[in-house]
Design a protein around this motif. Structure first.
Motif, PDB file in Angstrom:
ATOM      1  N   ALA A  13      24.184  12.337  33.623  1.00  0.00           N
ATOM      2  CA  ALA A  13      25.265  11.363  33.416  1.00  0.00           C
ATOM      3  C   ALA A  13      24.773  10.191  32.576  1.00  0.00           C
ATOM      4  O   ALA A  13      25.485   9.696  31.700  1.00  0.00           O
ATOM      5  CB  ALA A  13      25.808  10.884  34.759  1.00  0.00           C
ATOM      6  N   LYS A  14      23.547   9.760  32.831  1.00  0.00           N
ATOM      7  CA  LYS A  14      22.954   8.660  32.053  1.00  0.00           C
ATOM      8  C   LYS A  14      22.824   9.048  30.586  1.00  0.00           C
ATOM      9  O   LYS A  14      23.184   8.262  29.700  1.00  0.00           O
ATOM     10  CB  LYS A  14      21.597   8.287  32.637  1.00  0.00           C
ATOM     11  CG  LYS A  14      20.908   7.165  31.911  1.00  0.00           C
ATOM     12  CD  LYS A  14      19.630   6.761  32.618  1.00  0.00           C
ATOM     13  CE  LYS A  14      18.439   7.323  31.914  1.00  0.00           C
ATOM     14  NZ  LYS A  14      17.164   6.787  32.424  1.00  0.00           N
ATOM     15  N   ALA A  15      22.341  10.239  30.327  1.00  0.00           N
ATOM     16  CA  ALA A  15      22.162  10.683  28.940  1.00  0.00           C
ATOM     17  C   ALA A  15      23.497  10.792  28.215  1.00  0.00           C
ATOM     18  O   ALA A  15      23.637  10.326  27.075  1.00  0.00           O
ATOM     19  CB  ALA A  15      21.424  12.021  28.907  1.00  0.00           C
ATOM     20  N   ALA A  16      24.489  11.398  28.860  1.00  0.00           N
ATOM     21  CA  ALA A  16      25.797  11.568  28.224  1.00  0.00           C
ATOM     22  C   ALA A  16      26.481  10.221  27.998  1.00  0.00           C
ATOM     23  O   ALA A  16      27.021   9.956  26.912  1.00  0.00           O
ATOM     24  CB  ALA A  16      26.681  12.480  29.076  1.00  0.00           C
ATOM     25  N   THR A  17      26.435   9.360  29.003  1.00  0.00           N
ATOM     26  CA  THR A  17      27.066   8.044  28.880  1.00  0.00           C
ATOM     27  C   THR A  17      26.339   7.201  27.846  1.00  0.00           C
ATOM     28  O   THR A  17      26.962   6.537  27.015  1.00  0.00           O
ATOM     29  CB  THR A  17      27.084   7.330  30.245  1.00  0.00           C
ATOM     30  OG1 THR A  17      27.792   8.151  31.184  1.00  0.00           O
ATOM     31  CG2 THR A  17      27.760   5.977  30.156  1.00  0.00           C
ATOM     32  N   ASN A  22      25.995   4.416  22.670  1.00  0.00           N
ATOM     33  CA  ASN A  22      25.282   4.133  21.416  1.00  0.00           C
ATOM     34  C   ASN A  22      26.094   4.506  20.182  1.00  0.00           C
ATOM     35  O   ASN A  22      26.010   3.824  19.156  1.00  0.00           O
ATOM     36  CB  ASN A  22      23.905   4.787  21.413  1.00  0.00           C
ATOM     37  CG  ASN A  22      22.845   3.856  21.960  1.00  0.00           C
ATOM     38  OD1 ASN A  22      22.784   2.693  21.588  1.00  0.00           O
ATOM     39  ND2 ASN A  22      22.003   4.365  22.851  1.00  0.00           N
ATOM     40  N   ARG A  23      26.903   5.562  20.252  1.00  0.00           N
ATOM     41  CA  ARG A  23      27.785   5.890  19.121  1.00  0.00           C
ATOM     42  C   ARG A  23      28.812   4.774  18.920  1.00  0.00           C
ATOM     43  O   ARG A  23      29.071   4.341  17.792  1.00  0.00           O
ATOM     44  CB  ARG A  23      28.490   7.230  19.345  1.00  0.00           C
ATOM     45  CG  ARG A  23      27.618   8.435  19.066  1.00  0.00           C
ATOM     46  CD  ARG A  23      28.408   9.727  19.037  1.00  0.00           C
ATOM     47  NE  ARG A  23      29.201   9.965  20.231  1.00  0.00           N
ATOM     48  CZ  ARG A  23      28.737  10.527  21.357  1.00  0.00           C
ATOM     49  NH1 ARG A  23      27.481  10.913  21.434  1.00  0.00           N
ATOM     50  NH2 ARG A  23      29.531  10.705  22.386  1.00  0.00           N
ATOM     51  N   ALA A  69      26.238  -2.840  24.536  1.00  0.00           N
ATOM     52  CA  ALA A  69      24.776  -2.799  24.595  1.00  0.00           C
ATOM     53  C   ALA A  69      24.269  -3.181  25.984  1.00  0.00           C
ATOM     54  O   ALA A  69      23.364  -2.539  26.521  1.00  0.00           O
ATOM     55  CB  ALA A  69      24.185  -3.719  23.534  1.00  0.00           C
ATOM     56  N   GLU A  70      24.867  -4.200  26.570  1.00  0.00           N
ATOM     57  CA  GLU A  70      24.447  -4.617  27.907  1.00  0.00           C
ATOM     58  C   GLU A  70      24.806  -3.572  28.963  1.00  0.00           C
ATOM     59  O   GLU A  70      24.070  -3.392  29.933  1.00  0.00           O
ATOM     60  CB  GLU A  70      25.021  -5.988  28.237  1.00  0.00           C
ATOM     61  CG  GLU A  70      24.332  -7.078  27.431  1.00  0.00           C
ATOM     62  CD  GLU A  70      24.886  -8.468  27.658  1.00  0.00           C
ATOM     63  OE1 GLU A  70      25.905  -8.614  28.387  1.00  0.00           O
ATOM     64  OE2 GLU A  70      24.316  -9.421  27.100  1.00  0.00           O
ATOM     65  N   ARG A  71      25.903  -2.863  28.776  1.00  0.00           N
ATOM     66  CA  ARG A  71      26.235  -1.775  29.699  1.00  0.00           C
ATOM     67  C   ARG A  71      25.200  -0.665  29.588  1.00  0.00           C
ATOM     68  O   ARG A  71      24.778  -0.098  30.598  1.00  0.00           O
ATOM     69  CB  ARG A  71      27.651  -1.226  29.429  1.00  0.00           C
ATOM     70  CG  ARG A  71      28.057  -0.111  30.352  1.00  0.00           C
ATOM     71  CD  ARG A  71      28.161  -0.573  31.793  1.00  0.00           C
ATOM     72  NE  ARG A  71      28.280   0.576  32.691  1.00  0.00           N
ATOM     73  CZ  ARG A  71      28.002   0.534  33.979  1.00  0.00           C
ATOM     74  NH1 ARG A  71      27.630  -0.600  34.548  1.00  0.00           N
ATOM     75  NH2 ARG A  71      28.116   1.606  34.719  1.00  0.00           N
ATOM     76  N   ALA A  72      24.777  -0.368  28.375  1.00  0.00           N
ATOM     77  CA  ALA A  72      23.747   0.653  28.183  1.00  0.00           C
ATOM     78  C   ALA A  72      22.476   0.273  28.944  1.00  0.00           C
ATOM     79  O   ALA A  72      21.922   1.092  29.690  1.00  0.00           O
ATOM     80  CB  ALA A  72      23.462   0.859  26.693  1.00  0.00           C
ATOM     81  N   VAL A  78      18.472   2.564  26.401  1.00  0.00           N
ATOM     82  CA  VAL A  78      18.113   1.586  25.377  1.00  0.00           C
ATOM     83  C   VAL A  78      19.199   1.583  24.306  1.00  0.00           C
ATOM     84  O   VAL A  78      19.430   2.601  23.649  1.00  0.00           O
ATOM     85  CB  VAL A  78      16.741   1.929  24.755  1.00  0.00           C
ATOM     86  CG1 VAL A  78      16.419   0.977  23.611  1.00  0.00           C
ATOM     87  CG2 VAL A  78      15.658   1.902  25.821  1.00  0.00           C
ATOM     88  N   PRO A  79      19.883   0.444  24.110  1.00  0.00           N
ATOM     89  CA  PRO A  79      20.876   0.374  23.032  1.00  0.00           C
ATOM     90  C   PRO A  79      20.163   0.294  21.686  1.00  0.00           C
ATOM     91  O   PRO A  79      19.084  -0.282  21.593  1.00  0.00           O
ATOM     92  CB  PRO A  79      21.643  -0.919  23.330  1.00  0.00           C
ATOM     93  CG  PRO A  79      20.699  -1.757  24.128  1.00  0.00           C
ATOM     94  CD  PRO A  79      19.799  -0.807  24.872  1.00  0.00           C
ATOM     95  N   ASP A  80      20.783   0.868  20.658  1.00  0.00           N
ATOM     96  CA  ASP A  80      20.166   0.867  19.338  1.00  0.00           C
ATOM     97  C   ASP A  80      21.175   0.390  18.303  1.00  0.00           C
ATOM     98  O   ASP A  80      21.979   1.161  17.788  1.00  0.00           O
ATOM     99  CB  ASP A  80      19.650   2.269  18.990  1.00  0.00           C
ATOM    100  CG  ASP A  80      18.762   2.267  17.755  1.00  0.00           C
ATOM    101  OD1 ASP A  80      18.662   1.209  17.083  1.00  0.00           O
ATOM    102  OD2 ASP A  80      18.175   3.313  17.465  1.00  0.00           O
TER     103      ASP A  80
END
Length: 156
Positions: A13-17, A22-23, A69-72, A78-80
Protein backbone atom coordinates in the motif's frame (compact mmCIF):
# COMPACT_ATOMS: atom_id res chain seq x y z
CA UNK A 1 21.97 4.97 8.01
CA UNK A 2 19.21 7.52 7.50
CA UNK A 3 15.76 6.26 8.32
CA UNK A 4 12.41 7.81 7.54
CA UNK A 5 9.01 7.66 9.10
CA UNK A 6 7.53 4.34 10.11
CA UNK A 7 4.63 3.88 7.74
CA UNK A 8 1.10 3.21 8.95
CA UNK A 9 0.63 1.32 5.66
CA UNK A 10 1.85 -2.11 4.66
CA UNK A 11 4.67 -2.15 2.09
CA UNK A 12 2.45 -2.77 -0.95
CA UNK A 13 0.00 0.00 0.00
CA UNK A 14 2.89 2.35 0.80
CA UNK A 15 4.55 1.70 -2.55
CA UNK A 16 1.35 2.14 -4.57
CA UNK A 17 0.27 5.26 -2.67
CA UNK A 18 3.77 6.73 -2.78
CA UNK A 19 4.01 6.24 -6.54
CA UNK A 20 0.65 7.97 -7.02
CA UNK A 21 1.64 10.85 -4.74
CA UNK A 22 4.98 11.36 -6.51
CA UNK A 23 3.31 11.43 -9.96
CA UNK A 24 0.87 14.06 -8.70
CA UNK A 25 3.74 15.98 -7.09
CA UNK A 26 5.60 16.18 -10.42
CA UNK A 27 2.51 17.61 -12.11
CA UNK A 28 1.84 20.12 -9.32
CA UNK A 29 5.43 21.39 -9.24
CA UNK A 30 5.40 21.72 -13.02
CA UNK A 31 2.02 23.49 -12.98
CA UNK A 32 3.30 26.02 -10.43
CA UNK A 33 6.37 26.69 -12.58
CA UNK A 34 4.55 27.08 -15.89
CA UNK A 35 1.88 29.27 -14.29
CA UNK A 36 4.58 31.60 -12.99
CA UNK A 37 6.36 31.51 -16.38
CA UNK A 38 3.10 32.44 -18.09
CA UNK A 39 2.47 35.16 -15.48
CA UNK A 40 5.83 36.79 -16.29
CA UNK A 41 5.54 36.55 -20.07
CA UNK A 42 1.87 37.28 -20.69
CA UNK A 43 0.81 39.93 -23.21
CA UNK A 44 -2.53 41.01 -24.61
CA UNK A 45 -5.77 42.79 -23.83
CA UNK A 46 -6.65 40.32 -21.08
CA UNK A 47 -3.29 40.80 -19.38
CA UNK A 48 -4.41 42.19 -16.02
CA UNK A 49 -7.11 39.69 -15.12
CA UNK A 50 -5.20 36.69 -16.47
CA UNK A 51 -1.99 37.87 -14.76
CA UNK A 52 -3.82 37.85 -11.42
CA UNK A 53 -5.58 34.56 -12.18
CA UNK A 54 -2.23 32.87 -12.86
CA UNK A 55 -0.91 34.05 -9.49
CA UNK A 56 -3.95 32.46 -7.84
CA UNK A 57 -3.09 29.18 -9.54
CA UNK A 58 0.56 29.43 -8.44
CA UNK A 59 -0.38 30.13 -4.82
CA UNK A 60 -2.88 27.27 -4.65
CA UNK A 61 -0.73 24.72 -6.47
CA UNK A 62 2.36 25.43 -4.36
CA UNK A 63 0.32 24.68 -1.23
CA UNK A 64 -1.08 21.51 -2.82
CA UNK A 65 2.43 20.34 -3.76
CA UNK A 66 3.58 20.87 -0.18
CA UNK A 67 0.57 18.94 1.15
CA UNK A 68 1.24 16.04 -1.24
CA UNK A 69 4.95 15.94 -0.39
CA UNK A 70 4.24 16.04 3.33
CA UNK A 71 1.67 13.26 2.97
CA UNK A 72 4.29 11.16 1.22
CA UNK A 73 6.74 11.67 4.08
CA UNK A 74 3.99 10.91 6.58
CA UNK A 75 3.46 7.45 5.08
CA UNK A 76 7.20 6.79 4.84
CA UNK A 77 7.78 7.68 1.18
CA UNK A 78 10.45 10.11 -0.02
CA UNK A 79 8.84 12.85 -2.15
CA UNK A 80 10.78 13.80 -5.27
CA UNK A 81 10.16 17.28 -6.59
CA UNK A 82 13.62 17.80 -8.09
CA UNK A 83 13.75 19.63 -11.41
CA UNK A 84 15.04 16.59 -13.31
CA UNK A 85 12.30 14.39 -11.89
CA UNK A 86 9.59 16.93 -12.66
CA UNK A 87 10.89 17.38 -16.22
CA UNK A 88 10.90 13.62 -16.77
CA UNK A 89 7.64 12.68 -15.01
CA UNK A 90 5.20 15.57 -15.49
CA UNK A 91 2.20 14.88 -17.72
CA UNK A 92 1.77 18.58 -18.56
CA UNK A 93 2.40 19.86 -22.07
CA UNK A 94 5.50 22.01 -22.46
CA UNK A 95 4.81 25.71 -22.06
CA UNK A 96 6.04 27.88 -24.95
CA UNK A 97 9.12 30.05 -24.47
CA UNK A 98 9.05 33.82 -24.78
CA UNK A 99 6.12 36.17 -24.68
CA UNK A 100 2.75 34.45 -25.02
CA UNK A 101 -0.51 36.13 -25.96
CA UNK A 102 -3.41 35.93 -23.55
CA UNK A 103 -5.49 34.19 -26.23
CA UNK A 104 -2.85 31.43 -26.40
CA UNK A 105 -2.29 31.21 -22.64
CA UNK A 106 -5.89 30.32 -21.86
CA UNK A 107 -6.06 27.21 -24.09
CA UNK A 108 -2.64 26.12 -22.83
CA UNK A 109 -3.89 26.19 -19.23
CA UNK A 110 -7.07 24.38 -20.14
CA UNK A 111 -4.91 21.61 -21.62
CA UNK A 112 -2.42 21.65 -18.72
CA UNK A 113 -5.14 21.55 -16.08
CA UNK A 114 -6.90 18.71 -17.90
CA UNK A 115 -3.63 16.74 -17.89
CA UNK A 116 -3.05 17.35 -14.18
CA UNK A 117 -6.66 16.57 -13.32
CA UNK A 118 -6.57 13.36 -15.34
CA UNK A 119 -3.56 12.13 -13.39
CA UNK A 120 -5.13 13.25 -10.12
CA UNK A 121 -8.28 11.28 -10.91
CA UNK A 122 -6.12 8.25 -11.70
CA UNK A 123 -4.36 8.69 -8.36
CA UNK A 124 -7.72 8.98 -6.57
CA UNK A 125 -8.75 5.64 -8.07
CA UNK A 126 -5.37 4.04 -7.28
CA UNK A 127 -5.46 5.09 -3.62
CA UNK A 128 -9.04 3.93 -3.02
CA UNK A 129 -7.82 0.57 -1.76
CA UNK A 130 -4.38 1.57 -0.49
CA UNK A 131 -4.83 4.75 1.59
CA UNK A 132 -8.11 6.62 1.94
CA UNK A 133 -6.38 9.47 3.77
CA UNK A 134 -4.18 10.19 0.76
CA UNK A 135 -7.20 9.65 -1.46
CA UNK A 136 -9.12 12.30 0.48
CA UNK A 137 -6.27 14.78 0.03
CA UNK A 138 -6.16 14.07 -3.70
CA UNK A 139 -9.93 14.46 -4.03
CA UNK A 140 -9.75 17.94 -2.49
CA UNK A 141 -6.92 18.99 -4.80
CA UNK A 142 -8.83 17.63 -7.81
CA UNK A 143 -11.90 19.67 -6.87
CA UNK A 144 -9.84 22.84 -6.53
CA UNK A 145 -8.05 22.35 -9.86
CA UNK A 146 -11.36 21.61 -11.56
CA UNK A 147 -12.58 24.99 -10.32
CA UNK A 148 -9.51 26.65 -11.85
CA UNK A 149 -10.19 24.71 -15.07
CA UNK A 150 -13.75 26.04 -15.14
CA UNK A 151 -12.45 29.59 -14.74
CA UNK A 152 -9.97 29.22 -17.61
CA UNK A 153 -12.65 27.63 -19.81
CA UNK A 154 -14.91 30.60 -19.12
CA UNK A 155 -12.19 32.86 -20.58
CA UNK A 156 -12.48 31.26 -24.00
Amino acid sequence: MITGTTSPLDEAAKAATGAALNRVLADLVDLSLVAKQAHWNLVGRGFRSLHLQLDEVVDAVRLFADDVAERAVTIGVVPDGRAATVARDSALPEHPAGLVKDVDTVPYFVEALLAAIGRLRDAVAETADTDVISQDLLIGITAALEKHLWMFQAER
